[in-house]
Design a protein around this motif. Structure first.
Motif, PDB file in Angstrom:
ATOM      1  N   MET A   1       0.844  -1.165   0.000  1.00  0.00           N
ATOM      2  CA  MET A   1       0.000   0.000   0.000  1.00  0.00           C
ATOM      3  C   MET A   1       0.897   1.239   0.000  1.00  0.00           C
ATOM      4  O   MET A   1       1.762   1.368   0.854  1.00  0.00           O
ATOM      5  N   PRO A   2       0.650   2.195  -0.923  1.00  0.00           N
ATOM      6  CA  PRO A   2       1.538   3.364  -0.998  1.00  0.00           C
ATOM      7  C   PRO A   2       1.272   4.356   0.134  1.00  0.00           C
ATOM      8  O   PRO A   2       0.171   4.441   0.655  1.00  0.00           O
ATOM      9  N   GLN A   3       2.313   5.038   0.493  1.00  0.00           N
ATOM     10  CA  GLN A   3       2.215   6.056   1.536  1.00  0.00           C
ATOM     11  C   GLN A   3       1.531   7.311   0.966  1.00  0.00           C
ATOM     12  O   GLN A   3       1.650   7.602  -0.217  1.00  0.00           O
ATOM     13  N   LEU A   4       0.811   8.003   1.835  1.00  0.00           N
ATOM     14  CA  LEU A   4       0.144   9.246   1.440  1.00  0.00           C
ATOM     15  C   LEU A   4       1.176  10.366   1.466  1.00  0.00           C
ATOM     16  O   LEU A   4       1.829  10.593   2.484  1.00  0.00           O
ATOM     17  N   ASP A   5       1.326  11.045   0.346  1.00  0.00           N
ATOM     18  CA  ASP A   5       2.306  12.130   0.247  1.00  0.00           C
ATOM     19  C   ASP A   5       1.702  13.399   0.850  1.00  0.00           C
ATOM     20  O   ASP A   5       0.750  13.969   0.312  1.00  0.00           O
TER      21      ASP A   5
END
Length: 67
Positions: free
Chosen positions: A1-5
């Protein structure tokens, strides 16, 4: 799951706040506010009477010496 920028959140919030402030200032600058009421200066309508020019003493009947 990608990190929230979140790196751009600060500049987004700052620019949104500045934009809203400028828009509100422009909106409020178009409002016409009435001036505060000021009391009218009334000239005293004093009439010049000849007996006001000299000093007069008014005696009260109770202050007169008995006859």
């Amino acid at each position: 799951m990608p990190q929230l920028d979140t790196s751009t959140w600060f500049i987004t919030a700052l620019s949104s706040t500045a934009t809203l402030f400028i828009l509100l200032q422009l909106k409020f600058s178009n409002i016409y506010y009435f001036n505060a009421p000021t009391p009218k200066t009334l000239k005293s309508l004093k009439t010049e009477n000849p007996w006001e020019m000299k000093w007069t003493k008014i005696y009260s009947p109770h202050s007169l010496p008995p006859h």
